[in-house]
Write a protein that holds these residues in place. Structure first.
Motif, PDB file in Angstrom:
ATOM      1  N   LYS A  43      -0.377  -1.148 -18.503  1.00 23.02           N
ATOM      2  CA  LYS A  43      -1.672  -1.423 -17.847  1.00 23.02           C
ATOM      3  C   LYS A  43      -1.892  -0.314 -16.829  1.00 23.02           C
ATOM      4  N   LYS A  98       7.548 -14.295  -9.253  1.00 21.41           N
ATOM      5  CA  LYS A  98       6.531 -14.694 -10.247  1.00 21.41           C
ATOM      6  C   LYS A  98       7.196 -14.829 -11.623  1.00 21.41           C
ATOM      7  N   LEU A 114       1.438 -13.142 -16.952  1.00 16.77           N
ATOM      8  CA  LEU A 114       1.911 -12.177 -15.940  1.00 16.77           C
ATOM      9  C   LEU A 114       0.925 -12.069 -14.780  1.00 16.77           C
ATOM     10  N   ASN A 115      -0.258 -12.631 -14.973  1.00 15.44           N
ATOM     11  CA  ASN A 115      -1.303 -12.586 -13.957  1.00 15.44           C
ATOM     12  C   ASN A 115      -1.228 -13.810 -13.036  1.00 15.44           C
ATOM     13  N   HIS A 166       0.162  -5.453  -2.159  1.00 12.74           N
ATOM     14  CA  HIS A 166      -0.132  -6.245  -3.366  1.00 12.74           C
ATOM     15  C   HIS A 166       0.830  -7.431  -3.481  1.00 12.74           C
ATOM     16  N   LYS A 190     -10.572 -10.533 -14.350  1.00  7.55           N
ATOM     17  CA  LYS A 190     -10.662 -10.185 -15.789  1.00  7.55           C
ATOM     18  C   LYS A 190     -10.345 -11.346 -16.721  1.00  7.55           C
TER      19      LYS A 190
HETATM   20  O1  LIG Z   1       1.003  -6.601 -16.531  1.00  8.41           O
HETATM   21  C1  LIG Z   1       0.163  -7.491 -16.394  1.00  8.41           C
HETATM   22  O2  LIG Z   1      -0.526  -7.877 -17.345  1.00  8.41           O
HETATM   23  C2  LIG Z   1      -0.063  -8.124 -15.089  1.00  8.41           C
HETATM   24  O3  LIG Z   1      -0.984  -8.909 -14.930  1.00  8.41           O
HETATM   25  C3  LIG Z   1       0.876  -7.756 -13.988  1.00  8.41           C
HETATM   26  C4  LIG Z   1       0.289  -7.882 -12.602  1.00  8.41           C
HETATM   27  O4  LIG Z   1       1.395  -8.056 -11.720  1.00  8.41           O
HETATM   28  C5  LIG Z   1      -0.440  -6.630 -12.125  1.00  8.41           C
HETATM   29  O5  LIG Z   1      -0.767  -6.750 -10.766  1.00  8.41           O
HETATM   30  C6  LIG Z   1      -1.639  -6.186 -12.923  1.00  8.41           C
HETATM   31  O6  LIG Z   1      -2.060  -4.914 -12.507  1.00  8.41           O
HETATM   32  C7  LIG Z   1      -2.850  -7.085 -12.753  1.00  8.41           C
HETATM   33  O7  LIG Z   1      -3.763  -6.733 -13.712  1.00  8.41           O
HETATM   34  P1  LIG Z   1      -5.277  -7.163 -13.747  1.00  8.41           P
HETATM   35  O8  LIG Z   1      -5.593  -7.137 -15.194  1.00  8.41           O
HETATM   36  O9  LIG Z   1      -5.406  -8.520 -13.143  1.00  8.41           O
HETATM   37  O10 LIG Z   1      -6.010  -6.155 -12.972  1.00  8.41           O
END
Ligand SMILES: O=C(O)C(=O)C[C@@H](O)[C@H](O)[C@H](O)COP(=O)(O)O
Ligand SMILES: NC(=O)c1ccc[n+]([C@@H]2O[C@H](COP(=O)([O-])OP(=O)(O)OC[C@H]3O[C@@H](n4cnc5c(N)ncnc54)[C@H](O)[C@@H]3O)[C@@H](O)[C@H]2O)c1
Ligand SMILES: [Zn+2]
Length: 364
Positions: free
Chosen positions: A146, A191, A248-249, A268, A326
């Motif tokens: 990402k 997390k 993961l979010n 963060h 998102k």
């Molecule tokens: O890898 C991911 O998928 C995650 O959501 C990990 C998060 O810890 C991370 O902060 C990520 O950048 C958040 O993404 P977003 O899509 O919410 O901007």
């Protein structure tokens, strides 16, 4: 390369975009090999604070017969801007970077996010090797592809999925990391404990000596490896976040709101800690998350010295920022909540009254 290195593979066996995350002290020595045999020029993007390390890497790559180009960017979120991105594009253009050249992201998550997006966008995609130098970068930002930058309207609103060629987590880099940044990185580790690997929580909760917050302890290394293993498994199954990657979010809808409202003066990881408390409360109010699991959030975060509460006078700005998350689909707000330990699920279209009540419960 250090003989105590651990490797965790990301991506399906046999696929071209599979890569290794290498973890251990001294593993930065493997950077030239990680770039691969066809690369000639390498743009090393690093923050101001890591100027000395940038020069060391510059020498290392030169000694290996490569042609490095150092690109210094601002520290922290100030690197994740359209202006910095444009500056990087200009420097690559002036140096004549081609598709056989590569980018290295050397820094915390802000720099690896930026460097990844520079690589994703330059000539529609060149190789990137990520060299995270913060705990958070190692356990999360540098792994999984990402990439992106912020806009005035919110966090990470522009970006791309662009998996790295390799990730090099040299634990020696943590020596100079401020303690508060190390602790903030542990929020993403916790997390992973809540969504997938409860052993992480046991390690934190049973730590009686402060090892969990000591950069060179065996406990930190195990936490790093376990969190990376969680992330590697998830992104291998769902790179582009059409399913389980959303887990993961966890905690991030509220966290990104806090970061934006606080104009990125909060780390963060600190925002993620509060964001997990918020969504744990929301899950409880929605009848999904058991109260004892909510209490476990507060205990684990307190043990590490991470924040659990947030000021109570920011609701309009927060709900507006959360509307741009998102995971939302049109007007439908979507959250990741826990139905139990290591049992994440989705909460779609919660009653707006619950959203505000959860905020009240974590307000100072
Ligand atoms: O890898 C991911 O998928 C995650 O959501 C990990 C998060 O810890 C991370 O902060 C990520 O950048 C958040 O993404 P977003 O899509 O919410 O901007
Ligand atoms: N792409 C992803 O999947 C993902 C995942 C999690 C977080 N992120 C992003 O990562 C960013 C947060 O990353 P972070 O917590 O690493 O913060 P950061 O990148 O802002 O780094 C924190 C500070 O530490 C400095 N620093 C970095 N390494 C150092 C070292 N070894 N010694 C001394 N100082 C050092 C940096 O210059 C910065 O000032 C956020 O932008 C977040 O959105 C992305
Ligand atoms: Zn995060």
């Amino acid at each position: 390369m250090s003989d105590t290195a651990t490797k965790i593979a990301v991506g399906l066996e046999g696929q071209a975009d599979r890569y290794d995350v290498t973890i251990g002290p001294g593993v930065l020595a493997g950077l030239p090999q990680a770039l691969g045999p066809k690369v000639a020029r390498v743009a090393v993007i690093h923050p101001r604070t890591l100027r000395a390390l940038g020069r060391t890497v510059n020498q290392q790559l030169t000694d290996a017969g490569l042609r490095p180009l150092l690109i210094e960017v601002p520290d922290g979120e100030n690197a994740k801007t359209a202006e910095t991105l444009t500056m990087c594009w200009a420097l690559l253009g002036q140096a004549g970077f081609t598709r056989s050249d590569a980018v290295v992201g050397l820094g915390g998550g802000a720099v690896t996010d930026l460097a990844g997006f520079v690589a994703a966008s330059w000539l529609r995609g060149v190789a990137v090797v990520q060299v995270p130098t913060t705990l958070l970068g190692m356990v999360d930002a540098a792994v999984g592809g990402k990439t992106g930058i912020n806009t005035a309207e919110g966090k990470n609103l522009v970006g791309a999925f662009h998996p790295p060629r390799a990730v090099i987590c040299d634990l020696d880099a943590l020596r100079t990391l401020p303690h508060a940044d190390l602790v903030a990185g542990l929020a993403e580790v916790v997390k992973c404990g809540f969504i997938a690997d409860p052993v992480i929580l046991d390690l934190v909760e049973n730590d009686t000596t402060g090892a969990a917050t000591s950069w060179d302890s065996a406990v930190v290394r195990e936490l790093v490896e376990r969190a990376i293993a969680v992330k590697a498994k998830v992104v291998t199954n769902d790179l582009k976040e059409s399913g389980e990657r959303e887990f993961l979010n966890y905690g991030h809808t509220f966290a990104h709101g806090v970061e934006q409202v606080e104009q990125y003066t909060w780390r963060h990881g600190e925002a993620v800690a509060v964001g997990m408390m918020y969504v744990a409360r929301l899950g409880e109010l929605a009848g999904r998350t058991p109260p004892e699991l909510v209490a476990r959030h507060a205990a684990a975060l307190e043990k590490l010295g991470l924040p659990r509460t947030y000021r109570g006078d920011r609701w309009p700005a927060l709900i507006s920022a959360m509307g741009r998350d998102k995971k939302n689909r049109g007007d439908l707000m979507r959250f990741v909540v826990l139905d139990g330990l290591a049992a994440p699920g989705r909460l779609e279209g919660p009653d707006p009254a619950l959203l505000e009540e959860a905020y009240r419960l974590i307000s100072e």
